[in-house]
Design an enzyme around this catalytic site. Structure first.
Site, PDB file in Angstrom:
ATOM      1  N   ARG A   1      -0.523  -8.376  13.399  1.00  0.00           N
ATOM      2  CA  ARG A   1      -1.107  -7.376  12.492  1.00  0.00           C
ATOM      3  C   ARG A   1      -1.948  -8.055  11.412  1.00  0.00           C
ATOM      4  O   ARG A   1      -2.999  -7.558  11.020  1.00  0.00           O
ATOM      5  CB  ARG A   1       0.005  -6.522  11.866  1.00  0.00           C
ATOM      6  CG  ARG A   1       0.577  -5.515  12.865  1.00  0.00           C
ATOM      7  CD  ARG A   1       1.966  -5.035  12.520  1.00  0.00           C
ATOM      8  NE  ARG A   1       2.087  -4.415  11.220  1.00  0.00           N
ATOM      9  CZ  ARG A   1       3.240  -4.201  10.600  1.00  0.00           C
ATOM     10  NH1 ARG A   1       4.377  -4.573  11.155  1.00  0.00           N
ATOM     11  NH2 ARG A   1       3.268  -3.612   9.430  1.00  0.00           N
TER      12      ARG A   1
ATOM     13  N   LYS B   1       0.838  -1.211   0.000  1.00  0.00           N
ATOM     14  CA  LYS B   1       0.000   0.000   0.000  1.00  0.00           C
ATOM     15  C   LYS B   1       0.872   1.262   0.000  1.00  0.00           C
ATOM     16  O   LYS B   1       0.672   2.169  -0.803  1.00  0.00           O
ATOM     17  CB  LYS B   1      -0.924   0.026   1.231  1.00  0.00           C
ATOM     18  CG  LYS B   1      -1.808  -1.202   1.379  1.00  0.00           C
ATOM     19  CD  LYS B   1      -2.688  -1.120   2.595  1.00  0.00           C
ATOM     20  CE  LYS B   1      -1.961  -1.109   3.919  1.00  0.00           C
ATOM     21  NZ  LYS B   1      -1.302  -2.383   4.291  1.00  0.00           N
TER      22      LYS B   1
ATOM     23  N   ARG C   1      -9.881   0.780   8.579  1.00  0.00           N
ATOM     24  CA  ARG C   1      -9.416  -0.548   8.960  1.00  0.00           C
ATOM     25  C   ARG C   1     -10.453  -1.315   9.769  1.00  0.00           C
ATOM     26  O   ARG C   1     -10.210  -2.456  10.137  1.00  0.00           O
ATOM     27  CB  ARG C   1      -8.178  -0.376   9.846  1.00  0.00           C
ATOM     28  CG  ARG C   1      -6.887  -0.831   9.222  1.00  0.00           C
ATOM     29  CD  ARG C   1      -5.809  -0.426  10.200  1.00  0.00           C
ATOM     30  NE  ARG C   1      -4.601  -1.145  10.035  1.00  0.00           N
ATOM     31  CZ  ARG C   1      -3.525  -0.654   9.424  1.00  0.00           C
ATOM     32  NH1 ARG C   1      -3.551   0.523   8.855  1.00  0.00           N
ATOM     33  NH2 ARG C   1      -2.425  -1.351   9.386  1.00  0.00           N
TER      34      ARG C   1
ATOM     35  N   ARG D   1      12.209  -4.692   5.032  1.00  0.00           N
ATOM     36  CA  ARG D   1      12.069  -3.307   4.536  1.00  0.00           C
ATOM     37  C   ARG D   1      12.693  -2.276   5.477  1.00  0.00           C
ATOM     38  O   ARG D   1      12.825  -2.506   6.678  1.00  0.00           O
ATOM     39  CB  ARG D   1      10.603  -2.977   4.296  1.00  0.00           C
ATOM     40  CG  ARG D   1       9.878  -2.598   5.532  1.00  0.00           C
ATOM     41  CD  ARG D   1       8.514  -2.070   5.227  1.00  0.00           C
ATOM     42  NE  ARG D   1       7.711  -2.245   6.417  1.00  0.00           N
ATOM     43  CZ  ARG D   1       6.409  -2.099   6.469  1.00  0.00           C
ATOM     44  NH1 ARG D   1       5.740  -1.784   5.379  1.00  0.00           N
ATOM     45  NH2 ARG D   1       5.766  -2.259   7.587  1.00  0.00           N
TER      46      ARG D   1
ATOM     47  N   ARG E   1      11.196  -0.147  11.222  1.00  0.00           N
ATOM     48  CA  ARG E   1      10.104   0.057  12.169  1.00  0.00           C
ATOM     49  C   ARG E   1      10.170  -0.952  13.317  1.00  0.00           C
ATOM     50  O   ARG E   1      10.467  -2.124  13.082  1.00  0.00           O
ATOM     51  CB  ARG E   1       8.758  -0.094  11.442  1.00  0.00           C
ATOM     52  CG  ARG E   1       8.366   1.153  10.691  1.00  0.00           C
ATOM     53  CD  ARG E   1       7.213   0.955   9.758  1.00  0.00           C
ATOM     54  NE  ARG E   1       6.089   0.193  10.269  1.00  0.00           N
ATOM     55  CZ  ARG E   1       4.967  -0.017   9.586  1.00  0.00           C
ATOM     56  NH1 ARG E   1       4.822   0.511   8.373  1.00  0.00           N
ATOM     57  NH2 ARG E   1       3.989  -0.725  10.088  1.00  0.00           N
TER      58      ARG E   1
END
Ligand code: AP5
Length: 216
Positions: free
Chosen positions: A172, A13, A88, A127, A161
């Site tokens: 998640r 996203k 969400r 990432r 993160r």
């Protein structure tokens, strides 16, 4: 044009939202980025959100809907919005209706990135972003042209993160399945959902999204 990008953690996203910003001058409204900024600045919202985010759970609907309303108020009425990570939950989807109506906007597309969850753990744990400009990279899938130097701003500092570890990613994903995936039928009933193969090459995903937008 106002677009929701929907998909589980790591679906792409944020990556695709950044490309839409570059190509169309739209604004990326990422509730995750807004919350991380609040945590960093230690605002009251950030202090409430920190532990919830680190556990991979969802921050309260009221907090994120207020953040979205404020961001839209700060944008020119003619600038398109990309909702990245919002809504969400069903209450957030309801709030978004009122938020958009109140500002004379309407939702044009909900683009669902269809992905294989098992492959997402590798995507997320690999990432990182440029600490200066926020451009996203990946250890395997998107490296800077010159190692250690950001392609966009030339910065040399990068960060990861705190919620990008396997255990939190699994939580998640469970949150996505339980609370976010069930909002899709709301948009299907409106006939505005398009599905894109999020496991395809990044540029192919971009091309598919561009085709959806161009069809308008
Ligand atoms: P948030 O920041 O929204 O995280 P997320 O939804 O878990 O999504 P991600 O940012 O992890 O993934 P992405 O889909 O953007 O993937 P990306 O493009 O980076 O939320 C974080 C937390 O904040 C939540 O857990 C919650 O606590 C809170 N929160 C946020 N919004 C909230 C809300 N509305 N309500 C309540 N709480 C909220 O891609 C991942 C990696 O894969 C990248 O490295 C990228 O380079 C790579 N990649 C992307 N596409 C491809 C491809 N096609 N092929 C190969 N690699 C690819």
């Amino acid at each position: 044009m106002n677009i929701i990008l929907l998909g589980p953690p790591g679906a792409g996203k944020g990556t695709q939202a950044q490309r839409l910003v570059e190509r169309h001058g739209m604004k990326q409204l990422s509730t995750g980025d807004m919350l991380r900024a609040a945590v960093k600045a230690q605002t009251p919202v950030g202090l409430k959100a920190k532990a919830v985010m680190e556990a991979g759970q969802l921050v309260s609907d009221e907090i994120v809907s207020a953040l979205i309303g404020d961001e839209l108020d700060a944008m020119p009425a003619t600038q398109g919005a990309i909702f990245d990570g919002y809504p969400r939950t069903a209450p957030q989807a309801e709030s978004l209706v009122a938020i958009l109506e109140g500002r004379g906007r309407k939702l044009d597309h909900v683009i669902e990135l269809d992905v294989d969850e098992d492959a997402l753990v590798e995507r997320i744990t690999g990432r990182y972003t440029c600490a200066t400009c926020g451009k996203g990279y990946h250890d395997k899938f998107e490296k800077p042209a010159v190692e250690g130097t950001c392609d966009k701003c030339g910065g040399h500092e990068f960060k990861r993160r705190p919620d990008d570890n396997e255990e939190t990613v699994r939580t998640r994903m469970a949150e996505y399945r339980a609370k976010t995936a069930p909002i899709l039928p709301i948009y299907e009933a409106q006939g505005i959902v398009s599905r894109v193969d999020g496991m395809a090459d990044m540029d192919d995903v971009t091309a598919a999204i561009e085709a959806i937008i161009a069809a308008d």
